[in-house]
Design a protein around this motif. Structure first.
Motif, PDB file in Angstrom:
ATOM      1  N   LEU A 143       0.883  -1.337   0.164  1.00  0.00           N
ATOM      2  CA  LEU A 143      -0.277   0.384  -0.201  1.00  0.00           C
ATOM      3  C   LEU A 143       0.742   1.734  -0.052  1.00  0.00           C
ATOM      4  O   LEU A 143       1.042   2.306  -0.686  1.00  0.00           O
ATOM      5  CB  LEU A 143      -0.892   0.193   1.308  1.00  0.00           C
ATOM      6  N   LEU A 144       2.081   1.361   0.849  1.00  0.00           N
ATOM      7  CA  LEU A 144       2.912   2.343   0.925  1.00  0.00           C
ATOM      8  C   LEU A 144       3.561   2.827  -0.855  1.00  0.00           C
ATOM      9  O   LEU A 144       3.987   3.951  -0.886  1.00  0.00           O
ATOM     10  CB  LEU A 144       3.716   2.121   1.653  1.00  0.00           C
ATOM     11  N   LYS A 145       4.023   1.982  -1.505  1.00  0.00           N
ATOM     12  CA  LYS A 145       4.461   1.376  -2.399  1.00  0.00           C
ATOM     13  C   LYS A 145       3.557   2.295  -3.255  1.00  0.00           C
ATOM     14  O   LYS A 145       3.980   3.468  -4.049  1.00  0.00           O
ATOM     15  CB  LYS A 145       5.066   0.391  -3.590  1.00  0.00           C
ATOM     16  N   LYS A 146       2.457   2.094  -3.445  1.00  0.00           N
ATOM     17  CA  LYS A 146       0.718   2.254  -4.400  1.00  0.00           C
ATOM     18  C   LYS A 146       0.914   3.710  -4.240  1.00  0.00           C
ATOM     19  O   LYS A 146       0.716   4.619  -5.268  1.00  0.00           O
ATOM     20  CB  LYS A 146      -0.447   1.733  -3.859  1.00  0.00           C
ATOM     21  N   ASN A 147       1.699   4.008  -2.546  1.00  0.00           N
ATOM     22  CA  ASN A 147       0.958   5.611  -2.660  1.00  0.00           C
ATOM     23  C   ASN A 147       1.929   6.673  -2.688  1.00  0.00           C
ATOM     24  O   ASN A 147       2.472   7.659  -2.802  1.00  0.00           O
ATOM     25  CB  ASN A 147       0.299   5.797  -0.876  1.00  0.00           C
ATOM     26  N   GLY A 148       3.271   6.003  -3.050  1.00  0.00           N
ATOM     27  CA  GLY A 148       4.434   6.142  -3.848  1.00  0.00           C
ATOM     28  C   GLY A 148       5.239   6.856  -2.360  1.00  0.00           C
ATOM     29  O   GLY A 148       6.094   7.884  -2.434  1.00  0.00           O
ATOM     30  N   LYS A 149       4.961   6.289  -1.189  1.00  0.00           N
ATOM     31  CA  LYS A 149       5.610   6.438   0.572  1.00  0.00           C
ATOM     32  C   LYS A 149       6.467   5.465   1.432  1.00  0.00           C
ATOM     33  O   LYS A 149       7.076   5.309   2.397  1.00  0.00           O
ATOM     34  CB  LYS A 149       4.219   6.753   1.795  1.00  0.00           C
ATOM     35  N   ALA A 150       7.172   4.446   0.378  1.00  0.00           N
ATOM     36  CA  ALA A 150       8.040   3.355   0.339  1.00  0.00           C
ATOM     37  C   ALA A 150       9.218   3.867   0.806  1.00  0.00           C
ATOM     38  O   ALA A 150       9.630   3.365   1.709  1.00  0.00           O
ATOM     39  CB  ALA A 150       7.641   2.724  -0.212  1.00  0.00           C
ATOM     40  N   GLY A 151      10.215   5.049   0.440  1.00  0.00           N
ATOM     41  CA  GLY A 151      10.789   5.344   0.791  1.00  0.00           C
ATOM     42  C   GLY A 151      11.090   6.608   1.767  1.00  0.00           C
ATOM     43  O   GLY A 151      12.213   6.023   2.480  1.00  0.00           O
ATOM     44  N   VAL A 217       1.524   4.940   8.954  1.00  0.00           N
ATOM     45  CA  VAL A 217       0.862   3.790   9.052  1.00  0.00           C
ATOM     46  C   VAL A 217       1.520   3.387  10.500  1.00  0.00           C
ATOM     47  O   VAL A 217       2.598   4.080  10.910  1.00  0.00           O
ATOM     48  CB  VAL A 217       1.647   2.877   8.020  1.00  0.00           C
ATOM     49  N   ILE A 218       0.689   2.836  10.863  1.00  0.00           N
ATOM     50  CA  ILE A 218       0.663   2.754  12.204  1.00  0.00           C
ATOM     51  C   ILE A 218      -0.107   0.997  12.579  1.00  0.00           C
ATOM     52  O   ILE A 218      -0.811   0.574  11.655  1.00  0.00           O
ATOM     53  CB  ILE A 218      -1.353   3.214  13.415  1.00  0.00           C
ATOM     54  N   PHE A 219       1.192  -0.061  12.915  1.00  0.00           N
ATOM     55  CA  PHE A 219       0.706  -1.397  13.112  1.00  0.00           C
ATOM     56  C   PHE A 219       0.452  -1.421  14.444  1.00  0.00           C
ATOM     57  O   PHE A 219       1.020  -1.206  15.631  1.00  0.00           O
ATOM     58  CB  PHE A 219       1.911  -1.976  12.705  1.00  0.00           C
ATOM     59  N   ALA A 220       0.166  -2.134  14.563  1.00  0.00           N
ATOM     60  CA  ALA A 220      -1.286  -3.003  15.876  1.00  0.00           C
ATOM     61  C   ALA A 220      -0.780  -4.088  15.995  1.00  0.00           C
ATOM     62  O   ALA A 220      -0.964  -4.621  15.663  1.00  0.00           O
ATOM     63  CB  ALA A 220      -1.839  -2.189  15.885  1.00  0.00           C
ATOM     64  N   ASN A 221      -0.230  -4.696  17.029  1.00  0.00           N
ATOM     65  CA  ASN A 221       0.099  -5.768  17.660  1.00  0.00           C
ATOM     66  C   ASN A 221      -1.524  -6.907  18.178  1.00  0.00           C
ATOM     67  O   ASN A 221      -1.310  -7.807  17.712  1.00  0.00           O
ATOM     68  CB  ASN A 221       0.390  -6.397  19.035  1.00  0.00           C
ATOM     69  N   ASN A 222      -2.951  -6.175  17.694  1.00  0.00           N
ATOM     70  CA  ASN A 222      -4.036  -6.868  17.851  1.00  0.00           C
ATOM     71  C   ASN A 222      -5.093  -5.708  17.395  1.00  0.00           C
ATOM     72  O   ASN A 222      -4.276  -4.189  17.182  1.00  0.00           O
ATOM     73  CB  ASN A 222      -3.658  -7.267  18.726  1.00  0.00           C
ATOM     74  N   ASP A 223      -6.157  -6.351  16.771  1.00  0.00           N
ATOM     75  CA  ASP A 223      -6.760  -5.238  15.872  1.00  0.00           C
ATOM     76  C   ASP A 223      -7.638  -4.154  17.011  1.00  0.00           C
ATOM     77  O   ASP A 223      -7.718  -2.910  16.812  1.00  0.00           O
ATOM     78  CB  ASP A 223      -8.525  -6.372  16.204  1.00  0.00           C
ATOM     79  N   VAL A 243      -3.467   8.293   5.795  1.00  0.00           N
ATOM     80  CA  VAL A 243      -3.067   6.660   7.456  1.00  0.00           C
ATOM     81  C   VAL A 243      -3.198   5.564   6.389  1.00  0.00           C
ATOM     82  O   VAL A 243      -4.877   4.848   6.720  1.00  0.00           O
ATOM     83  CB  VAL A 243      -3.306   7.131   8.935  1.00  0.00           C
ATOM     84  N   ILE A 244      -2.548   4.422   6.962  1.00  0.00           N
ATOM     85  CA  ILE A 244      -2.422   2.888   6.389  1.00  0.00           C
ATOM     86  C   ILE A 244      -2.194   2.285   8.068  1.00  0.00           C
ATOM     87  O   ILE A 244      -1.611   2.628   8.596  1.00  0.00           O
ATOM     88  CB  ILE A 244      -2.111   2.377   5.653  1.00  0.00           C
ATOM     89  N   VAL A 245      -3.484   1.814   8.181  1.00  0.00           N
ATOM     90  CA  VAL A 245      -3.660   0.898   9.705  1.00  0.00           C
ATOM     91  C   VAL A 245      -3.946  -0.662   9.749  1.00  0.00           C
ATOM     92  O   VAL A 245      -4.711  -0.792   9.096  1.00  0.00           O
ATOM     93  CB  VAL A 245      -4.838   1.089  10.434  1.00  0.00           C
ATOM     94  N   VAL A 246      -2.744  -0.939  10.494  1.00  0.00           N
ATOM     95  CA  VAL A 246      -3.061  -2.334  10.553  1.00  0.00           C
ATOM     96  C   VAL A 246      -2.842  -2.938  11.949  1.00  0.00           C
ATOM     97  O   VAL A 246      -2.299  -2.495  12.557  1.00  0.00           O
ATOM     98  CB  VAL A 246      -1.119  -3.058   9.900  1.00  0.00           C
ATOM     99  N   GLY A 247      -3.617  -4.362  11.407  1.00  0.00           N
ATOM    100  CA  GLY A 247      -4.030  -4.654  13.276  1.00  0.00           C
ATOM    101  C   GLY A 247      -4.016  -6.389  12.772  1.00  0.00           C
ATOM    102  O   GLY A 247      -3.291  -6.800  12.084  1.00  0.00           O
TER     103      GLY A 247
END
Length: 314
Positions: A143-151, A217-223, A243-247
């Protein structure tokens, strides 16, 4: 070691049990959503087996309370014990107590510190925690690559309880996956423990927003923590498209957040599969049968594209 697919995990013991079995169950916390799913799964599995009764206790995340529950199970002569640990470092002492009493013990979901040294008649049922972090990080990177933010993206990690190996493994695998792939330019701006709870995650995310630093982006260890982050972002007027949010877990609340366009990625943790395997292992050990020391139930990536497949799984 044994790896189980869902169908194998849920296979019914056709022969039933030879005699009534009482299994003492100590849960890390009744208030935790995923622990509730595990508890419901344990009860459902026991109801499928003849003569299996569960005595379920809530440790309320208190190590001392959980140890007392184990001691009480031993004193009352249960046929086996199943538990999700309040503190994974407490496992060696608990294993020793159960072993001395000759009572089978199955650790569920939260990996015990002594997993490589479990005594006879003891086992662990869970999922490879590093896989969950890896799957979430890989999906977020795309998703970051699609948004041009991977770097140059700024990432934040909401950790669970630091007393749990799951929290440490999920966090480390996120960082290792990002560093080893196309998103090695992503900066981990901060990582804080929110103890698996929605409220704590909301407070921490609010602090990050108030600090004025960009959040990509926010990575969460659980939902639950992912949902807390989403609540904080929305309360601050931040567009969820930014913002990309991952659970992790694929709970019903998480899938609802995904359907609303707020949660981008989660990872299905099979509560029913883990619970069924734990009960089966406990019954087998109580009957003097052998089981694998480690039973692994796979994690599965969930995105908006396949979320409908998981609507009734947790």
């Amino acid at each position: 070691m044994k790896s189980l697919c869902t169908a194998a995990v849920l296979a019914v013991l056709m022969a039933g049990t030879a005699s009534a079995e009482t299994i003492g169950v100590s849960m890390q916390s009744f208030d935790n959503n995923f622990q509730t799913l595990l508890r419901e799964g344990l009860s459902a599995r026991a109801s499928q087996l003849n003569g299996v009764n569960l005595q379920i206790e809530d440790a309320q995340t208190d190590v001392s309370k959980q140890r007392s529950q184990v001691d009480n199970f031993i004193a009352s002569g249960v046929d086996a014990i199943v538990m999700t640990l309040a503190d994974t470092s407490a496992a060696p002492g608990i294993s020793e107590a159960a072993s001395k009493a000759g009572i089978p013990l199955v650790y569920l979901n939260l990996e015990p510190e002594n997993i490589d040294k479990l005594p006879e008649k003891q086992a662990y049922v869970g999922s490879k925690e590093t896989d969950s972090g890896r799957l979430g990080a890989e999906a977020a990177c795309e998703l970051l690559k699609k948004n041009g933010k991977a770097g140059d993206a700024q990432a934040y990690i909401l950790m669970g309880d630091l007393a749990h190996q799951a929290s440490r493994d999920r966090t480390s695998s996120v960082k290792e996956t990002l560093a080893a792939g196309d998103c090695k330019g992503v900066t981990i701006a901060d990582e804080q423990a929110a103890a698996w709870t929605r409220t704590n995650a909301m407070d921490l995310t609010t602090n990050w927003i108030t600090a004025g630093r960009p959040i990509d982006v926010i990575f969460a260890n659980n939902d639950e923590m992912a949902i807390g982050a989403i609540q904080a972002l929305k309360a601050a007027g931040v567009s969820m498209e930014d913002v990309i949010v991952v659970g992790i877990d694929a709970t019903q609340d998480a899938l609802a957040a995904m359907a609303a366009g707020d949660l981008d990625v989660t990872v299905f943790q099979n509560a029913k599969g883990q619970s069924a395997s734990a009960v089966d292992a406990a019954v087998a050990l109580a009957q003097g049968k052998s089981v694998d020391k480690e039973v692994w139930v796979p994690f599965e990536l969930v995105t908006p594209e396949n979320m409908d497949e998981y609507s009734q799984k947790n």
